[in-house]
Design a protein around this motif. Structure first.
Motif, mmCIF file in Angstrom:
data_model
loop_
_atom_site.group_PDB
_atom_site.id
_atom_site.type_symbol
_atom_site.label_atom_id
_atom_site.label_comp_id
_atom_site.label_asym_id
_atom_site.label_seq_id
_atom_site.Cartn_x
_atom_site.Cartn_y
_atom_site.Cartn_z
ATOM 1 N N GLY A 77 0.795 -1.222 0.000
ATOM 2 C CA GLY A 77 0.000 0.000 0.000
ATOM 3 C C GLY A 77 0.833 1.280 0.000
ATOM 4 N N MET A 78 0.135 2.395 -0.074
ATOM 5 C CA MET A 78 0.782 3.707 -0.182
ATOM 6 C C MET A 78 1.071 4.322 1.179
ATOM 7 N N TYR A 79 2.111 5.125 1.216
ATOM 8 C CA TYR A 79 2.399 5.965 2.384
ATOM 9 C C TYR A 79 2.188 7.404 1.945
ATOM 10 N N ASN A 80 2.409 8.339 2.844
ATOM 11 C CA ASN A 80 2.126 9.742 2.530
ATOM 12 C C ASN A 80 3.405 10.580 2.505
ATOM 13 N N PRO A 81 3.988 10.771 1.319
ATOM 14 C CA PRO A 81 5.165 11.627 1.221
ATOM 15 C C PRO A 81 4.793 13.099 1.056
ATOM 16 N N MET B 28 -8.141 -8.113 -1.147
ATOM 17 C CA MET B 28 -8.741 -9.168 -0.345
ATOM 18 C C MET B 28 -9.777 -9.991 -1.105
ATOM 19 N N GLN B 29 -10.137 -9.565 -2.284
ATOM 20 C CA GLN B 29 -11.107 -10.307 -3.088
ATOM 21 C C GLN B 29 -10.462 -11.468 -3.846
ATOM 22 N N TYR B 30 -9.132 -11.528 -3.842
ATOM 23 C CA TYR B 30 -8.417 -12.531 -4.630
ATOM 24 C C TYR B 30 -7.732 -13.550 -3.729
ATOM 25 N N ASN B 31 -7.749 -14.797 -4.169
ATOM 26 C CA ASN B 31 -7.148 -15.879 -3.399
ATOM 27 C C ASN B 31 -5.640 -15.733 -3.307
ATOM 28 N N HIS B 32 -5.105 -16.194 -2.183
ATOM 29 C CA HIS B 32 -3.656 -16.232 -1.982
ATOM 30 C C HIS B 32 -3.008 -14.864 -2.235
ATOM 31 N N THR B 33 -3.687 -13.830 -1.773
ATOM 32 C CA THR B 33 -3.246 -12.457 -1.996
ATOM 33 C C THR B 33 -3.226 -11.710 -0.668
ATOM 34 N N ASP B 34 -2.176 -10.919 -0.466
ATOM 35 C CA ASP B 34 -2.034 -10.178 0.783
ATOM 36 C C ASP B 34 -1.796 -8.698 0.506
ATOM 37 N N PHE B 35 -2.272 -7.885 1.434
ATOM 38 C CA PHE B 35 -2.055 -6.441 1.385
ATOM 39 C C PHE B 35 -1.123 -6.059 2.529
ATOM 40 N N VAL B 36 -0.084 -5.302 2.213
ATOM 41 C CA VAL B 36 0.864 -4.854 3.233
ATOM 42 C C VAL B 36 0.758 -3.335 3.356
ATOM 43 N N SER B 37 0.347 -2.890 4.515
ATOM 44 C CA SER B 37 0.206 -1.453 4.759
ATOM 45 C C SER B 37 1.563 -0.834 5.077
ATOM 46 N N THR B 38 1.805 0.373 4.558
ATOM 47 C CA THR B 38 3.050 1.094 4.841
ATOM 48 C C THR B 38 2.800 2.477 5.430
ATOM 49 N N PHE B 39 1.542 2.897 5.477
ATOM 50 C CA PHE B 39 1.235 4.262 5.910
ATOM 51 C C PHE B 39 1.784 4.549 7.306
ATOM 52 N N ASP B 40 1.569 3.613 8.229
ATOM 53 C CA ASP B 40 2.001 3.835 9.610
ATOM 54 C C ASP B 40 3.513 3.821 9.778
ATOM 55 N N ILE B 41 4.211 3.187 8.821
ATOM 56 C CA ILE B 41 5.672 3.162 8.887
ATOM 57 C C ILE B 41 6.240 4.573 8.787
ATOM 58 N N PHE B 42 5.651 5.380 7.911
ATOM 59 C CA PHE B 42 6.177 6.724 7.648
ATOM 60 C C PHE B 42 5.486 7.811 8.471
ATOM 61 N N GLU B 43 4.349 7.461 9.046
ATOM 62 C CA GLU B 43 3.584 8.457 9.789
ATOM 63 C C GLU B 43 4.396 9.027 10.955
ATOM 64 N N GLY B 44 4.568 10.332 10.967
ATOM 65 C CA GLY B 44 5.287 11.001 12.037
ATOM 66 C C GLY B 44 6.791 11.044 11.870
ATOM 67 N N ARG B 45 7.325 10.319 10.880
ATOM 68 C CA ARG B 45 8.779 10.354 10.656
ATOM 69 C C ARG B 45 9.114 10.288 9.164
ATOM 70 N N THR B 46 8.273 10.935 8.385
ATOM 71 C CA THR B 46 8.446 10.916 6.938
ATOM 72 C C THR B 46 9.809 11.455 6.525
#
Length: 264
Positions: free
Chosen positions: A186-190, A217-235
């Motif tokens: 997923g996307m982060y916020n630059p 999540m609609q597709y089998n054997h598929t995962d979503f990895v969030s990155t927004f919180d990784i950069f939040e507050g320390r972009t």
């Protein structure tokens, strides 16, 4: 009388001598006993050292934008390079081959064109793992085209295009490979670096990331990895000199999160 007694004595001596010589052989069992071989139990350490582990090779196909390309991390090649290096360190995996088709500046519409290439599709069919990032440049199109008059409605309208294209991307990937694990990052916020006072930015990224997650999540054997919180507050600490792409630290954090999602 004396001669008879002497003869009897001689006879007794001879009989005794014969019995002394031959009786032991008659009484002893003639079977020859052989010592049993000593059985040695192999140590577990020796068994483990001699055991042959059949390691498997792994093929990764990465598609998408500059984040997949690894822009901002010149030495390792971004999160894809991180994943490759760390998978090769895993027990049971031998060589990891990566086909990286990430293109700087690509939008979801551009990625759909990339997925028309026979070469790309052939590699996708052989992949064990498919990684991709896309969507950040779709947001940037709105920013660049409406810099002086951005509104939330503009981003909502563009999000519909993004969702439609993303669904097509997933359909193409899955139709050409039904078994490979697909991971959409997923996307982060630059944008906070450019517009620190713009409150609308976080809402936009959350809105688009949630849309991407719901589609994945609609597709089998598929995962979503969030990155927004990784950069939040320390972009600023995790962004490279171009103020948009992650630096090596940022990519490392993304790579660690992707590794947690990988099934190997």
């Amino acid at each position: 009388m004396i001669k008879r007694a002497v003869l009897i004595m001689i006879s007794l001596v001879l009989i005794t001598a014969i019995l002394y010589i031959y009786m032991p052989q008659m009484l002893v069992d003639p079977v020859i006993k052989v010592a049993s071989p000593v059985k040695t139990v192999p140590k577990m350490k020796d068994l483990l050292e001699k055991k042959v582990f059949h390691k498997k090779d792994m093929t990764i196909v990465a598609v998408g934008d500059s984040l997949t390309k690894g822009v901002g991390d010149l030495e390792r090649g971004g999160y894809v390079g991180y994943v490759q290096n760390h998978l090769e360190d895993k027990k049971g995996i031998d060589e990891v081959t990566v086909y990286n088709y990430g293109v700087k500046g690509d939008t979801t519409a551009d990625l759909l064109k990339v997925l028309q290439s026979d070469d790309v599709l052939n590699q996708i069919e052989q992949a064990d793992l498919i990684l991709f990032t896309i969507g950040g440049n779709d947001v940037m199109e709105v920013v660049e085209n409406h810099f002086l008059g951005m509104t939330l409605e503009m981003f909502k309208a563009q999000k519909k295009v993004f969702k439609n294209n993303l669904e097509k991307i997933f359909t193409i990937l899955r139709s050409h490979n039904a078994k490979a694990q697909i991971i959409y990052i997923g996307m982060y916020n630059p944008f906070s670096v450019y517009f620190p006072k713009a409150e609308v930015d976080d809402r936009i990224v959350h809105m688009w990331s949630l849309a991407g997650k719901n589609i994945a999540m609609q597709y089998n054997h598929t995962d979503f990895v969030s990155t927004f919180d990784i950069f939040e507050g320390r972009t600023r600490a995790l962004i490279s000199g171009d103020r948009f792409h992650p630096n090596d630290r940022g990519y490392t954090l993304i790579g660690k999160r992707v590794m947690k999602a990988i099934e190997y």
